[in-house]
Design a protein around this motif. Sequence first.
Motif, PDB file in Angstrom:
ATOM      1  N   LEU A 118     -18.671  24.056  32.102  1.00 12.85           N
ATOM      2  CA  LEU A 118     -18.999  25.459  31.889  1.00 12.85           C
ATOM      3  C   LEU A 118     -19.902  25.932  33.005  1.00 12.85           C
ATOM      4  CD1 LEU A 118     -19.925  25.522  28.068  1.00 12.85           C
ATOM      5  CD2 LEU A 118     -17.811  26.383  29.113  1.00 12.85           C
ATOM      6  N   PHE A 177     -19.573  33.706  30.984  1.00 12.54           N
ATOM      7  CA  PHE A 177     -19.270  32.275  30.980  1.00 12.54           C
ATOM      8  C   PHE A 177     -17.847  32.026  31.449  1.00 12.54           C
ATOM      9  CE2 PHE A 177     -18.243  34.089  26.866  1.00 12.54           C
ATOM     10  CZ  PHE A 177     -16.957  33.611  26.611  1.00 12.54           C
ATOM     11  N   GLN A 204     -26.438  32.943  29.224  1.00  6.30           N
ATOM     12  CA  GLN A 204     -25.329  32.952  28.275  1.00  6.30           C
ATOM     13  C   GLN A 204     -25.546  31.824  27.272  1.00  6.30           C
ATOM     14  OE1 GLN A 204     -22.300  34.573  27.586  1.00  6.30           O
ATOM     15  NE2 GLN A 204     -22.236  33.097  25.900  1.00  6.30           N
ATOM     16  N   ALA A 209     -20.297  30.269  24.161  1.00  9.11           N
ATOM     17  CA  ALA A 209     -19.294  29.917  25.176  1.00  9.11           C
ATOM     18  C   ALA A 209     -18.362  28.826  24.656  1.00  9.11           C
ATOM     19  CB  ALA A 209     -19.987  29.460  26.456  1.00  9.11           C
ATOM     20  N   THR A 248     -14.285  29.411  24.161  1.00 14.24           N
ATOM     21  CA  THR A 248     -13.342  28.655  24.988  1.00 14.24           C
ATOM     22  C   THR A 248     -12.634  27.541  24.223  1.00 14.24           C
ATOM     23  OG1 THR A 248     -15.078  27.123  25.732  1.00 14.24           O
ATOM     24  CG2 THR A 248     -14.687  29.103  27.075  1.00 14.24           C
TER      25      THR A 248
END
Length: 470
Positions: free
Chosen positions: A207, A242, A354, A359, A363
């Motif tokens: 990430l 992100f 973030q 995130a 994702t």
Amino acid sequence: MSHKRIPKRKAAIAAGSVAALGAAALLLPNANASQTDAKDAGPKTLKAADASDLASLLATQLGDAYGGAYYDAAKKQVVVNVVGDNSKVADAVKKAGAVPRSVDNSLAALKSAARTLKTDATIPGTAWSVDPKTNQLRVTADSTVTGANWNKLTSTVGSLGSGMATVKKSAGTFKTFVDGGDAIFGGGARCSLGFNVTASDGSPAFLTAGHCGVAAKQWSDTQDGAPIATVDQATFPGDGDFSLVKYDDPNTQANSAVNVGNGQSVAINQAADAAVGQQVFRMGSTTGLNDGNVTGLDATVNYPEGTVTGLIQTDVCAEPGDSGGSLFTQDGSAIGLTSGGSGDCTVGGETFFQPVTTALTATGATLGAGAGAGAGAGAGDASATAGAEPSDPAASDPAAGDQSGAGDQSGTGDQSGAGADQSGAAGDNQSGAAGDNQSGAAGDNQSGAAGDNQSGTGADDGSGMVSSNG
């Protein structure tokens, strides 16, 4: 990427360099071990990582009476704002193990005020977040907000009513930081790797900041080097900052750790939500290791590129090149990815991150490496951390250093645009920048950003390290 390209030693990839030696000294194992009071009812001492869980539980139970919560680091207690003087609600808070505090504004009212700001005062160079310590919205305007825009902002804040928000001027400008950390390079931009993860399909990935992900599709661990990873998903601007970047070599082994230099790293064992008042560390190739505190949640930042919502606000410093770098706690909890901010590590400023938990959910990735990776902190680094003792100043760099790695990356701004400069600037600089300073991380490390230097993460490290602030 092949094992040759990313030696196991460097695969510890995390996010950056280590600049502040003093911060590293604070990262001592078990320093915030949670404790439980003998009494079942009444305030309990908790480690910061548990504060957000208790706050979330009480927020659900209290409904409109909930006015936010924050972590009292000195007493290791969670303080919960309760609207009015309802003794029954206060007793419920005490029974849950928190400290009740009477306030005027509910969290719902503060969020409603934030929506008004978004509708009437979305001006580039402004930001706002909920500050439970003051029970108000913290509104900040950078140096570009002047004249009619300043008047519009202050009049909108005034329309919210007395005691709802405060406005502060920042000397710098809000921008993203594209440079720094255990650096990654793409399309002329430089960023830092945040945390290694496993994508939903089981492939190795990492990430980093979204503004880095939209700046370039392919990323290398060396400047002008061959690509080692490709962007799979990227969000920026909008509901976050992100991106998920997958390693091109499915056999890549990258540990779940933050590389803080000098062969040291901090093992990352979980993702956690931030709590206002908790101490956090940021790692970046431009500025190395820095620490500070969370000052606001659910922050909205109006960058030149667009508005980003749902960020963490801190007072940790960051500079260009720190974008995407990791924000974490001394006990190994992944908290955030450096987005942007104003100021620098000389005068300070506001920095935004973030949330990692958001995130990961967006994702579909999971924290940590897949098969064969993630077992240690890499090269035995993390272990070093455990060996340091509170009284040993030396522990500050190597061992402790690791955990700290969370520095300032928060910087805001241009990360994406900043490009290779800042961070790249680092090449040897950054690391060198810190030379040995950066918590030792520097020296070879950071610079490694550029080659092997960056914290050893160097070239090969990019392995996921990629932390540059981009």
